[in-house]
Design an enzyme around this catalytic site. Sequence first.
Site, short mmCIF file in Angstrom:
data_model
loop_
_atom_site.label_atom_id
_atom_site.label_comp_id
_atom_site.label_asym_id
_atom_site.label_seq_id
_atom_site.Cartn_x
_atom_site.Cartn_y
_atom_site.Cartn_z
N CYS A 123 35.73 33.43 40.49
CA CYS A 123 34.42 33.12 41.08
C CYS A 123 33.42 32.96 39.95
O CYS A 123 33.52 32.05 39.15
CB CYS A 123 34.01 34.20 42.09
N ARG A 139 33.60 38.38 43.77
CA ARG A 139 34.01 37.72 45.02
C ARG A 139 35.51 37.45 45.03
O ARG A 139 36.17 37.53 46.07
CB ARG A 139 33.22 36.42 45.19
#
Length: 286
Positions: A243, A248
Site C-alpha cells: 500500500c 492497509r
Amino acid sequence: MTDYVHPEALVETDWLDQQLHDPAGPPDLRVIEVDEDTAAYEKGHIPGAIGWNWSTDLHTAVGRDYLSQDALSHLLSRSAVSDDTTVILYGGNNNWFAAYAYWILKLRGFDAVRLLNGGRKKWELEKRQLVTSKPFYSSWEYRIEAPERPGIRAMRDEVLGAVDGNRAGLVDVRSPEEFRGEKLAPDHLPGEQAQVPGHIPGAVNVPWARAANDDGTFKSASELHDLYTRLGITPDRQVIAYCRIGERSSHTWFALTELLGYPDVKNYDGSWTEYGSLVSVPVEMG
C-alpha cells in the site's frame, strides 16, 4: 465462522463481551487497541483494554523499521502479557492498524494473538460499553521464544525481482486514485508520500476495504475468494501485498493468509513510499 481456513485468528464481539462480564473473571486475555487515530483510546475504549500507539510503540525510535523481537518482548511485558496470555487486538476503520499490529507480532514470532472481528466499529454499532478509565496491570518478564518469520515480509530487492521475473502476484491495496497515480496519499495523510505517483508494474488493484462488510467484519470466505481470484491473485503462487507504508496491506495479508489460507503471502511494508521514491525503477500509471 463463514468457512475460514483459520477461524481461530478472529474472535467475535459477543464472545469478548461475555468474557469481560464473566462472574468468574475473564480468561487470561489482554485487549489492546491500536488505532489510526491515536487519540481514540483516550475518548473511550473497551473495558480493560490498553492502548498502543502504532507509530511510537511499534517502530524503532531511529530509522524506519519495527521493534526488534527483544524490544517487542519488552512492550508485551509492559502490557502485562505472560506465557498464558492471549492478546486481542482491535481498532477503528475496519481494524486497519490493528491488523498492522497483528502482522508485526507475527513477524516477530508472537502467535498468541487474535483480531476482534469488526473492531471498534462493530463494538460501537452494537452499543457495547466503552470506558475512559485506564486499567492498571502489573508488568511481567515476558520474552518471545519462537523464531521470527521473515518469510511474511517482502523487502525492496525481492519486489524488484518479482517485477523483473513475474514471479509473484502483486496486489496494490490502495485506493483506485492512488493506484492510477492521481493521488500520492490519502487526503488525510498528506505527509506520507512518495516522490512519484503510480503503481508497481503488473500489480492489480484490490482496495483493502473491499474485504470488509459495512460493520467492519471480514467478508465470507467465498466472497473473499472471488474478490482476489477474479484478478489472478490465487493461492498457487506467491503473493505480495503493498500500500503506502504497509498498514492497509497488513489487512489484506490477514485476509489472504489467515482467512483464505494462502500459503505464501508477503507484506511489502516499504510499499509505495519506498518504491515510489527509488531511482530508475519501472512505474506504471493509469
